[in-house]
Enzyme design. Structure first.
Site, PDB file in Angstrom:
ATOM      1  N   HIS A   1       0.841  -1.213   0.000  1.00  0.00           N
ATOM      2  CA  HIS A   1       0.000   0.000   0.000  1.00  0.00           C
ATOM      3  C   HIS A   1       0.873   1.259   0.000  1.00  0.00           C
ATOM      4  O   HIS A   1       0.505   2.292   0.550  1.00  0.00           O
ATOM      5  CB  HIS A   1      -0.984  -0.008   1.172  1.00  0.00           C
TER       6      HIS A   1
ATOM      7  N   GLY B   1      -4.704 -12.639  -4.717  1.00  0.00           N
ATOM      8  CA  GLY B   1      -3.839 -11.497  -4.434  1.00  0.00           C
ATOM      9  C   GLY B   1      -2.499 -11.619  -5.124  1.00  0.00           C
ATOM     10  O   GLY B   1      -1.506 -11.031  -4.683  1.00  0.00           O
ATOM     11  N   LEU B   2      -2.448 -12.385  -6.218  1.00  0.00           N
ATOM     12  CA  LEU B   2      -1.179 -12.589  -6.933  1.00  0.00           C
ATOM     13  C   LEU B   2      -1.210 -11.918  -8.305  1.00  0.00           C
ATOM     14  O   LEU B   2      -0.438 -12.244  -9.205  1.00  0.00           O
ATOM     15  CB  LEU B   2      -0.880 -14.090  -7.058  1.00  0.00           C
TER      16      LEU B   2
ATOM     17  N   SER C   1      -5.028 -10.278 -12.673  1.00  0.00           N
ATOM     18  CA  SER C   1      -5.567  -9.276 -13.612  1.00  0.00           C
ATOM     19  C   SER C   1      -4.439  -8.526 -14.319  1.00  0.00           C
ATOM     20  O   SER C   1      -4.487  -8.320 -15.536  1.00  0.00           O
ATOM     21  CB  SER C   1      -6.514  -8.305 -12.909  1.00  0.00           C
TER      22      SER C   1
ATOM     23  N   ASP D   1       1.509  -3.727  -9.728  1.00  0.00           N
ATOM     24  CA  ASP D   1       1.323  -5.049 -10.341  1.00  0.00           C
ATOM     25  C   ASP D   1       1.678  -5.025 -11.829  1.00  0.00           C
ATOM     26  O   ASP D   1       2.378  -5.902 -12.338  1.00  0.00           O
ATOM     27  CB  ASP D   1      -0.117  -5.518 -10.151  1.00  0.00           C
TER      28      ASP D   1
HETATM   29  C1  GLA Z   1      -2.978  -4.463  -4.802  1.00  0.00           C
HETATM   30  C2  GLA Z   1      -2.890  -3.325  -5.810  1.00  0.00           C
HETATM   31  C3  GLA Z   1      -1.491  -2.732  -5.848  1.00  0.00           C
HETATM   32  C4  GLA Z   1      -0.981  -2.392  -4.446  1.00  0.00           C
HETATM   33  C5  GLA Z   1      -1.201  -3.564  -3.514  1.00  0.00           C
HETATM   34  C6  GLA Z   1      -0.847  -3.242  -2.085  1.00  0.00           C
HETATM   35  O1  GLA Z   1      -2.210  -5.532  -5.234  1.00  0.00           O
HETATM   36  O2  GLA Z   1      -3.232  -3.796  -7.090  1.00  0.00           O
HETATM   37  O3  GLA Z   1      -1.499  -1.597  -6.674  1.00  0.00           O
HETATM   38  O4  GLA Z   1      -1.589  -1.230  -3.953  1.00  0.00           O
HETATM   39  O5  GLA Z   1      -2.548  -4.020  -3.531  1.00  0.00           O
HETATM   40  O6  GLA Z   1       0.513  -3.007  -1.974  1.00  0.00           O
END
Ligand code: GLA
Length: 392
Positions: free
Chosen positions: A39, A128-129, A132, A181
């Site tokens: 974040h 969370g990987l 997308s 990402d």
């Molecule tokens: C998600 C978001 C990223 C980043 C993370 C937290 O993966 O897509 O842009 O903010 O959360 O670090």
């Protein structure tokens, strides 16, 4: 057949099933785990992700009309949309990640053709990987080649493609994420972590080869649901904006770590104080992690993982039972450190474990989940993989 080859062949078969002919080519891009710096991207801060060996493959051919037709091995439906109809929220769902990239590149002045696209992915969805971003970046790589944009050959061209993918996600898919990402999927290298400065968008490759030191990075997909389009992620982003405005800075990156206590005293809201403390200390932890990796100090890196997790659990309040159980169990099995990774509220955790203890740690995490009546998690060791590219 190696894993990437079998994916390329499956996505090609899917393409032949959809169109009756072979695709013009196959491209792929990796998922990611962030080692540390969570974040921080939308606060103009630093983060340190790696690309994953797990990738999303797309088989693509241009079409004579200005239509996008897309089919995924992981979804039921075939989505068809005229390029002129692509707009914020349209198409809805996963196809927005594909359509959004075409929309953004066209907006940037490129001549983008209609496309037939099939998708197959080994990046777990909803874990969370960054499945997308992997899809967006694989499509962007394909368009770069098929439309003759020639953007894959240079860092600046890749950064331009990453920006288009970020806009696809923020504007068309309407997920208010930062840029980590997509930048990772476009700019990561094998066996290195990517130090990303989200203010200047400068990058630095930091050697990351744990196996050489007898360690592994163990990812646990907790299977706890995680969705970035729901309100929690956006609310953290809003709170950071509110805190920056209250402190009179353009972003939380501007705050000096050594003045942190005095800065926090200027905020009247306890919630905002905790959010700011996470962001400022997390950016410092990224700096520390780079130093630790460069000094081969994995114990030091592990301590930073633990501190990062505590900060996300207590100050940023984005952990959950599953993530806490996974990280605590890994530590109890001898991990040098463990933390949740990615957006939070579910998704995945990472742990720095001795190579010889990886299987035992996975089994212990599975047992700990079962003992609490939680759905079975999936753990796997990862190494740092390469960026979006053409496969065939
Ligand atoms: C998600 C978001 C990223 C980043 C993370 C937290 O993966 O897509 O842009 O903010 O959360 O670090």
């Amino acid at each position: 057949m190696s894993e990437p080859e079998s994916h390329a062949s499956r996505v090609t078969d899917l393409f032949v099933g959809l169109t009756g002919s072979a695709p013009e080519g196959v491209w792929s891009a990796p998922g990611r785990v962030n080692l540390i710096g969570e974040h921080t991207d939308y606060n103009d801060g630093l983060c340190l992700p790696i690309g994953l060996p797990q990738r999303t493959c797309v088989a693509v051919s241009p079409r004579a009309d200005r239509t996008l037709r897309v089919r995924s091995a992981q979804q039921e439906e075939v989505v068809e949309v005229a390029l002129r109809e692509v707009a914020p929220g349209r198409p809805a769902g996963w196809a927005a990640y594909v359509a959004g990239v075409l929309w953004a590149l066209e907006r940037d002045g490129h001549d983008v053709p209609g496309l037939d696209v099939t998708v197959d992915s080994s990046v777990p969805v909803g874990a969370g990987l960054s499945s997308s971003a992997a899809l967006e970046c694989a499509v962007a790589a394909a368009v770069s080649d098929l439309a003759g944009l020639d953007l894959l050959g240079s860092e600046s061209g890749r950064a331009e493609l990453a920006r288009a993918c970020i806009d696809a996600e923020n504007i068309i898919a309407q997920a208010p994420t930062g840029g980590m990402d997509q930048s990772t999927a476009m700019l990561c290298h094998e066996r290195t972590a990517l130090l990303l400065d989200c203010r200047s968008w400068e990058t630095r490759q930091v050697p990351f080869d744990l196996a050489a030191q007898g360690y592994a990075l163990l990812v646990t997909d907790t299977r706890a649901s995680h969705a970035l389009v729901d309100g929690q992620y956006g609310s953290r982003r809003d709170q950071c904006r509110e805190a920056a405005a209250a402190l009179g800075v353009t972003s939380l990156r501007e705050l000096e770590p050594r003045d942190l206590d005095a800065t926090l005293d200027r905020l009247s809201s306890d919630v905002l104080r905790r959010r700011v403390r996470h962001v400022v200390t997390e950016i410092e932890r990224v700096r520390g992690a780079v130093d630790a990796l460069q000094a081969d100090d994995l114990a030091g890196l592990g301590r930073l993982f633990d501190a990062s997790h505590n900060s996300m659990r207590d100050d940023y309040e984005i952990s959950c039972l599953e993530l806490d159980v996974a990280t605590e169990t890994a530590r109890a099995c001898g991990a040098l450190g463990a933390r949740m990774t990615g957006g939070g509220f579910g998704g995945s955790s990472i742990a720095l474990v001795p190579l010889a203890a990886a299987d035992e740690t996975s089994a212990a995490v599975t047992d700990a989940f079962a003992a609490r009546g939680l759905a079975a998690p999936v753990s796997f060791a990862v190494t740092a993989g390469g960026p979006a590219c053409r496969d065939h």
